[in-house]
Design an enzyme around this catalytic site. Structure first.
Site, PDB file in Angstrom:
ATOM      1  CG  ASP A   1      -3.242   3.707  -3.550  1.00 42.93           C
ATOM      2  OD1 ASP A   1      -4.253   3.060  -3.944  1.00 42.93           O
ATOM      3  OD2 ASP A   1      -3.665   4.673  -2.423  1.00 42.93           O
ATOM      4  CD  GLU A   2      -5.669  -0.889  -1.572  1.00 45.04           C
ATOM      5  OE1 GLU A   2      -5.044  -1.704  -0.721  1.00 45.04           O
ATOM      6  OE2 GLU A   2      -6.482  -0.013  -1.527  1.00 45.04           O
TER       7      GLU A   2
ATOM      8  CG  ASP B   1      -2.039   1.010   1.128  1.00 46.51           C
ATOM      9  OD1 ASP B   1      -1.989   1.632  -0.103  1.00 46.51           O
ATOM     10  OD2 ASP B   1      -2.880   1.460   2.129  1.00 46.51           O
TER      11      ASP B   1
END
Length: 357
Positions: free
Chosen positions: A106-107, A12
């Site tokens: 983003d993860e 993350d």
């Protein structure tokens, strides 16, 4: 394979959108920054950790955020830029496994049970991935490591930012017993408040509830709660096999304006792109050159060819032509990037390599 033998990593990025903006604009570093509109009905897309100290969070209204932090700096989102960085990060993941399940820009989850590189543990792989992300993008990421997706997801949030937390099978029960209900991924604020009213504040409290009662109160989610509080989560990491782009970029320590200097820097980026193309055995027809100037103005120039870009010489010729076509440069350049896209649909899927642990 037993479920507890799996090695799952959840990566993350830390305050991703805001961190990208702070990276690209030194004047924003160390200051409370949010990505989003400042207008009356604006909503915060991301908040830097400096802004979070004031209680500012993503999805918060811009009006409330400004009230909490009068010195807040608003930056308009640049999603194309975020997508580019996300692609860079995704390519790093592919260096270690093809079993990559993106959740957002983003993860992502990674299954490294049978990884491409001969690392002895998922923990070491996660640490190396964090280091590679830092080297390539200048950004920090947090990672959680465990035998299932739920625990890996929760673990990645434990030591943010720039954290790494591992939950081994023998530690899972104690960890879950002490975990605050509000931190259970999948239990939202309303559900947590409802459980709190019943005297349920931690995992140990939730574990006392019968499965039938949980299902009666929360439907199918109740069955999910019953399992995860016991560390049971057999969901596989489902890879996204479609490769839409592959690239690399570099931000320079000094601004360049002369063609010789820029060509030298571009050659380094070409070498990295070619290395990634060879590793993935994925070849596209479109090359895009990204140029960011010293004043942060950004342009992209693309060229699509009839045949796949399958030789280093072809890549170099196209990249050099795209750069020369923009001459002369009247202001310094702080970043160059190259991206390959337009992959054929008939491209073969990745081959999963195995190693001994």
């Amino acid at each position: 394979m037993h479920a507890e033998d799996r090695k799952i990593i959840h990566v993350d990025m830390d305050a991703f959108f805001a961190s990208v903006e702070q990276r690209d604009n030194p004047a924003l570093r160390g200051k409370p920054v949010v990505v989003g509109g400042e207008r009356e009905r604006g909503v915060i897309a991301a908040a830097s950790y400096e802004a979070r100290k004031y209680g500012v969070r993503s999805a918060m209204s811009s009006v409330l955020a400004k009230r909490k932090c009068p010195s807040l700096i608003f930056v308009r989102p640049s999603f194309e830029k975020y997508k580019t960085v996300s692609c860079q990060i995704r390519e790093i993941f592919f260096e270690y496994t093809d079993l990559v399940e993106p959740l957002s820009l983003d993860e992502a989850f990674l299954d490294v049970t049978e990884a491409k590189k001969g690392k002895p543990s998922a923990t070491l792989i996660a640490r190396e991935i964090k280091q590679r992300i830092k080297e390539v993008t200048g950004l920090t990421a947090s990672a959680g490591v465990s035998y299932c997706k739920f625990l890996a997801k929760v673990a990645s949030d434990v030591n943010k930012p720039d954290g790494l937390f591992v939950i081994t099978p023998d530690r899972a029960e104690d960890f879950l017993n002490e975990l605050d209900i509000k931190k259970f991924f999948g239990i939202g604020r309303v559900t947590a408040e409802k459980l709190n009213k019943q005297g349920i504040y931690k995992g140990a409290d939730l574990k006392k509830m019968e499965q039938g009662e949980l299902i009666r109160q929360f439907g199918k989610a109740g069955a999910y709660y019953y399992k995860i509080v016991r560390g049971i989560d057999d969901r596989p990491v489902v890879p996204s096999r479609e490769r839409k782009s592959l690239g690399a970029e570099n931000t320079f320590l000094t601004d360049y304006v002369e063609l010789d200097d820029l060509t030298e820097q571009l050659l380094k980026i070409e070498a990295e792109v070619w290395r990634r193309l060879q590793r993935s055995q994925s070849y596209g027809r479109t090359l895009t050159l990204k140029i960011k100037f010293a004043d942060f103005e950004q342009i992209t120039r693309s060229r699509t060819v009839a045949d796949l870009i399958k030789t280093e010489e072809h890549l170099h010729r196209l990249a050099h032509d795209l750069l020369k076509n923009e001459l002369p440069f009247v202001k310094g350049i702080r970043l160059l990037g190259l991206t390959i896209s337009n992959f054929p649909h008939e491209e073969k899927g990745p081959v999963q390599l195995t190693i001994e642990f």
